[in-house]
Scaffold this motif. Structure first.
Motif, PDB file in Angstrom:
ATOM      1  N   ILE A   1      -4.876 -14.803   6.978  1.00  0.00           N
ATOM      2  CA  ILE A   1      -5.437 -13.461   7.154  1.00  0.00           C
ATOM      3  C   ILE A   1      -6.167 -13.016   5.887  1.00  0.00           C
ATOM      4  N   ASP A   2      -5.793 -13.567   4.744  1.00  0.00           N
ATOM      5  CA  ASP A   2      -6.588 -13.334   3.536  1.00  0.00           C
ATOM      6  C   ASP A   2      -8.005 -13.854   3.767  1.00  0.00           C
ATOM      7  N   ALA A   3      -8.074 -15.081   4.302  1.00  0.00           N
ATOM      8  CA  ALA A   3      -9.381 -15.685   4.577  1.00  0.00           C
ATOM      9  C   ALA A   3     -10.135 -14.902   5.643  1.00  0.00           C
ATOM     10  N   GLU A   4      -9.410 -14.377   6.644  1.00  0.00           N
ATOM     11  CA  GLU A   4     -10.068 -13.587   7.689  1.00  0.00           C
ATOM     12  C   GLU A   4     -10.702 -12.328   7.115  1.00  0.00           C
ATOM     13  N   VAL A   5      -9.974 -11.638   6.245  1.00  0.00           N
ATOM     14  CA  VAL A   5     -10.496 -10.411   5.635  1.00  0.00           C
ATOM     15  C   VAL A   5     -11.723 -10.714   4.783  1.00  0.00           C
ATOM     16  N   ILE A   6     -11.666 -11.813   4.025  1.00  0.00           N
ATOM     17  CA  ILE A   6     -12.821 -12.212   3.219  1.00  0.00           C
ATOM     18  C   ILE A   6     -13.999 -12.574   4.121  1.00  0.00           C
ATOM     19  N   ALA A   7     -13.713 -13.286   5.210  1.00  0.00           N
ATOM     20  CA  ALA A   7     -14.777 -13.664   6.158  1.00  0.00           C
ATOM     21  C   ALA A   7     -15.420 -12.429   6.774  1.00  0.00           C
ATOM     22  N   LEU A   8     -14.604 -11.429   7.105  1.00  0.00           N
ATOM     23  CA  LEU A   8     -15.137 -10.192   7.670  1.00  0.00           C
ATOM     24  C   LEU A   8     -16.056  -9.509   6.652  1.00  0.00           C
ATOM     25  N   ALA A   9     -15.616  -9.471   5.392  1.00  0.00           N
ATOM     26  CA  ALA A   9     -16.429  -8.851   4.342  1.00  0.00           C
ATOM     27  C   ALA A   9     -17.769  -9.563   4.191  1.00  0.00           C
ATOM     28  N   MET A  10     -17.747 -10.881   4.174  1.00  0.00           N
ATOM     29  CA  MET A  10     -18.993 -11.637   4.060  1.00  0.00           C
ATOM     30  C   MET A  10     -19.874 -11.421   5.282  1.00  0.00           C
ATOM     31  N   SER A  11     -19.253 -11.372   6.466  1.00  0.00           N
ATOM     32  CA  SER A  11     -20.019 -11.162   7.701  1.00  0.00           C
ATOM     33  C   SER A  11     -20.693  -9.804   7.720  1.00  0.00           C
ATOM     34  N   ALA A  12     -20.057  -8.813   7.101  1.00  0.00           N
ATOM     35  CA  ALA A  12     -20.645  -7.469   7.068  1.00  0.00           C
ATOM     36  C   ALA A  12     -22.031  -7.501   6.431  1.00  0.00           C
ATOM     37  N   TYR A  13     -22.201  -8.342   5.422  1.00  0.00           N
ATOM     38  CA  TYR A  13     -23.501  -8.455   4.765  1.00  0.00           C
ATOM     39  C   TYR A  13     -24.432  -9.424   5.497  1.00  0.00           C
ATOM     40  N   ARG A  14     -23.888 -10.539   5.931  1.00  0.00           N
ATOM     41  CA  ARG A  14     -24.727 -11.535   6.598  1.00  0.00           C
ATOM     42  C   ARG A  14     -25.291 -11.010   7.908  1.00  0.00           C
ATOM     43  N   GLU A  15     -24.492 -10.227   8.651  1.00  0.00           N
ATOM     44  CA  GLU A  15     -24.959  -9.667   9.934  1.00  0.00           C
ATOM     45  C   GLU A  15     -26.193  -8.792   9.742  1.00  0.00           C
ATOM     46  N   LEU A  16     -26.311  -8.187   8.557  1.00  0.00           N
ATOM     47  CA  LEU A  16     -27.446  -7.308   8.271  1.00  0.00           C
ATOM     48  C   LEU A  16     -28.595  -8.061   7.608  1.00  0.00           C
ATOM     49  N   GLY A  17     -28.420  -9.374   7.430  1.00  0.00           N
ATOM     50  CA  GLY A  17     -29.526 -10.197   6.943  1.00  0.00           C
ATOM     51  C   GLY A  17     -29.495 -10.564   5.481  1.00  0.00           C
ATOM     52  N   LEU A  18     -28.471 -10.133   4.734  1.00  0.00           N
ATOM     53  CA  LEU A  18     -28.421 -10.451   3.307  1.00  0.00           C
ATOM     54  C   LEU A  18     -28.115 -11.937   3.091  1.00  0.00           C
ATOM     55  N   LYS A  19     -28.799 -12.517   2.125  1.00  0.00           N
ATOM     56  CA  LYS A  19     -28.614 -13.943   1.829  1.00  0.00           C
ATOM     57  C   LYS A  19     -28.205 -14.192   0.387  1.00  0.00           C
ATOM     58  N   SER A  20     -28.622 -13.333  -0.542  1.00  0.00           N
ATOM     59  CA  SER A  20     -28.330 -13.549  -1.966  1.00  0.00           C
ATOM     60  C   SER A  20     -26.948 -13.008  -2.308  1.00  0.00           C
ATOM     61  N   LEU A  21     -25.926 -13.708  -1.818  1.00  0.00           N
ATOM     62  CA  LEU A  21     -24.545 -13.257  -1.965  1.00  0.00           C
ATOM     63  C   LEU A  21     -23.723 -14.276  -2.752  1.00  0.00           C
ATOM     64  N   LYS A  22     -22.791 -13.768  -3.530  1.00  0.00           N
ATOM     65  CA  LYS A  22     -21.852 -14.646  -4.245  1.00  0.00           C
ATOM     66  C   LYS A  22     -20.447 -14.090  -4.071  1.00  0.00           C
ATOM     67  N   LEU A  23     -19.547 -14.910  -3.545  1.00  0.00           N
ATOM     68  CA  LEU A  23     -18.142 -14.543  -3.390  1.00  0.00           C
ATOM     69  C   LEU A  23     -17.367 -15.066  -4.596  1.00  0.00           C
ATOM     70  N   VAL A  24     -16.705 -14.150  -5.304  1.00  0.00           N
ATOM     71  CA  VAL A  24     -15.923 -14.497  -6.487  1.00  0.00           C
ATOM     72  C   VAL A  24     -14.442 -14.317  -6.149  1.00  0.00           C
ATOM     73  N   LEU A  25     -13.632 -15.301  -6.500  1.00  0.00           N
ATOM     74  CA  LEU A  25     -12.244 -15.356  -6.037  1.00  0.00           C
ATOM     75  C   LEU A  25     -11.300 -15.577  -7.219  1.00  0.00           C
ATOM     76  N   ASN A  26     -10.103 -15.004  -7.108  1.00  0.00           N
ATOM     77  CA  ASN A  26      -9.057 -15.256  -8.091  1.00  0.00           C
ATOM     78  C   ASN A  26      -7.696 -15.028  -7.442  1.00  0.00           C
ATOM     79  N   SER A  27      -6.657 -15.467  -8.109  1.00  0.00           N
ATOM     80  CA  SER A  27      -5.289 -15.138  -7.689  1.00  0.00           C
ATOM     81  C   SER A  27      -4.611 -14.381  -8.817  1.00  0.00           C
ATOM     82  N   LEU A  28      -3.931 -13.306  -8.474  1.00  0.00           N
ATOM     83  CA  LEU A  28      -3.156 -12.544  -9.454  1.00  0.00           C
ATOM     84  C   LEU A  28      -1.684 -12.944  -9.416  1.00  0.00           C
ATOM     85  N   GLY A  29      -1.334 -13.833  -8.486  1.00  0.00           N
ATOM     86  CA  GLY A  29       0.021 -14.348  -8.417  1.00  0.00           C
ATOM     87  C   GLY A  29       1.050 -13.348  -7.933  1.00  0.00           C
ATOM     88  N   ASP A  30       2.291 -13.814  -7.836  1.00  0.00           N
ATOM     89  CA  ASP A  30       3.386 -12.924  -7.440  1.00  0.00           C
ATOM     90  C   ASP A  30       3.953 -12.243  -8.689  1.00  0.00           C
TER      91      ASP A  30
END
Length: 420
Positions: free
Chosen positions: A138-167
């Motif tokens: 579901i972490d991946a689903e939320v990220i996918a939804l966020a990326m889709s929000a931009y792609r659906e509107l036609g944006l292409k110059s996107l960069k997804l930056v990821l990290n883990s803050l751990g437990d």
């Protein structure tokens, strides 16, 4: 009189873009099975102090807080997650048979910060929250939804930056390492970071004033302190993103601006030329302890929020024109007292039938009314004079082809609906 600094009026011609974007985001939310939630624009101040965190810039510097007539401290919401989680706890949504609870919101937020392009003191956020699952999928689903929000509107110059803050264990070990690292240069840091060093040293990595200090480049990475569980969790999130063919970049210093995050943290940035110095479009992450902090049972959660103002800026930077139809179906022209009354009746019937229609209300001459129809991009002009009224007909002119024909008043609605 002018609007307060950091606010804006969205006028006709611009609001249509906002409506289009908002409808796209609502449709996308539905595709992912997220349901809308609407929370108050103001909340008790304690909610944000506990939910967002006392060490954040938002709580320390940026909140619009006032005392109401009941001597209660009230704050205009600076972000959406704390309000959604408060509502989740208050209404016991954790007892819903449908888990996880997947919600989205769109609404104004308020932060007292220096206004600049794409950053206002009143701004609009779209966000989603998924509460009740600790599945990396579901972490991946939320990220996918966020990326889709931009792609659906036609944006292409996107960069997804990821990290883990751990437990908590991973963060505590990292916290000790950060204190040891920054303590020798404490006096060289800004006053805010000197305070953060003991309270929440992770926040130092997000400081705008000290970001160029040499100690930042050599600060210990959270990724070096992840325990086996946290490392495995992060690997699973990345595996899901790989399977979804969503590219990402790992940034060990990405910490996000709120205290409630743990495990997955991410930001989406624009790489478009001319977008501006601040490239972040949206961000989010996992917040497994927030529900308990606000009085609910142990419930994991993850979400993100995006600024619609910055989304529109990104569209402009990539020269993307939204397919907005600002034309009018019909413009009714009438001359003569009796015909004007009949025209009002025709206009109302057209609107009730779902036809976009308008007429002149300034008693303009015939040519001026045709010019008004042109400005409104009317597809058809309906002309009703005394002769037409007497013969129970109306002239319908196609403004694109110039063709004109007479239609019986009794058949007008079905005729117009048939051609539009």
């Amino acid at each position: 009189m002018k609007g307060p600094r950091g606010t804006q009026d969205l006028l006709p011609g611009v609001t249509e873009k906002w409506q289009y974007v908002e409808e796209k985001l609502k449709g996308l939310s539905k595709n992912y099975n997220y349901q809308e939630i609407r929370t108050p624009i103001f909340e008790h101040t304690e909610l944000f102090q506990r939910g967002v965190g006392d060490t954040t810039d938002i709580v320390q510097k940026e909140m619009y807080t006032f005392t109401d007539k009941g001597d209660r401290s009230i704050t205009l919401r600076p972000e959406g997650t704390a309000s959604v989680v408060r509502s989740f706890v208050q209404h016991k949504l954790f007892g819903s048979p449908n888990q996880p609870v997947k919600l989205f919101y769109i609404g104004p937020m308020f932060r007292y910060e220096r206004p600049q392009q794409g950053r206002m003191r009143q701004f609009v956020q779209y966000g989603v929250e998924a509460l009740g699952s600790e599945d990396p999928a579901i972490d991946a689903e939320v990220i996918a939804l966020a990326m889709s929000a931009y792609r659906e509107l036609g944006l292409k110059s996107l960069k997804l930056v990821l990290n883990s803050l751990g437990d908590n264990e991973s963060r505590n070990n990292h916290r000790k390492a950060l204190i040891d690292h920054f303590s020798p240069v404490k006096d060289e840091l800004c006053s805010d970071c000197q305070t953060r060093l003991e309270k929440n040293p992770l926040r130092i990595l997000d400081c705008k004033k000290d970001r160029d200090h040499e100690a930042m480049a050599t600060a210990p990475s959270i990724l070096e302190f992840l325990n086996d569980y946290s490392r495995d969790y992060f690997d699973q999130v990345k595996a899901y993103l790989d399977a979804m063919e969503i590219p990402y970049v790992i940034d060990k210093n990405l910490v996000r601006g709120l205290d409630y995050y743990n495990h997955t943290a991410f930001e989406i940035m624009s790489d478009a030329a001319g977008f501006g110095a601040i490239t972040t479009l949206s961000g989010g992450g996992r917040y497994n302890g927030l529900v308990q902090e606000l009085g609910g049972p142990e419930t994991p959660g993850i979400g993100f929020a995006l600024s619609i103002e910055r989304l529109l800026m990104a569209l402009d930077a990539e020269n993307i024109e939204l397919p907005i139809d600002q034309s009018l179906d019909c413009y009714v022209i009438a001359f003569g007292d009796e015909t004007k009354v009949k025209a009002a009746s025709i206009l109302q019937k057209l609107r009730e039938a779902g036809v976009q229609a308008d007429k002149d209300y300034q008693d303009k001459k015939m040519k001026a009314q045709f010019r008004a129809a042109d400005r409104l991009k009317a597809r058809f002009v309906l002309v009703l004079g005394e002769e037409e009224l007497e013969n129970n007909i109306i002239a319908v002119k196609n403004m694109e082809t110039g063709d004109q024909e007479n239609i019986g008043l009794n058949e007008l609605i079905s005729y117009i609906k048939g051609i539009i």
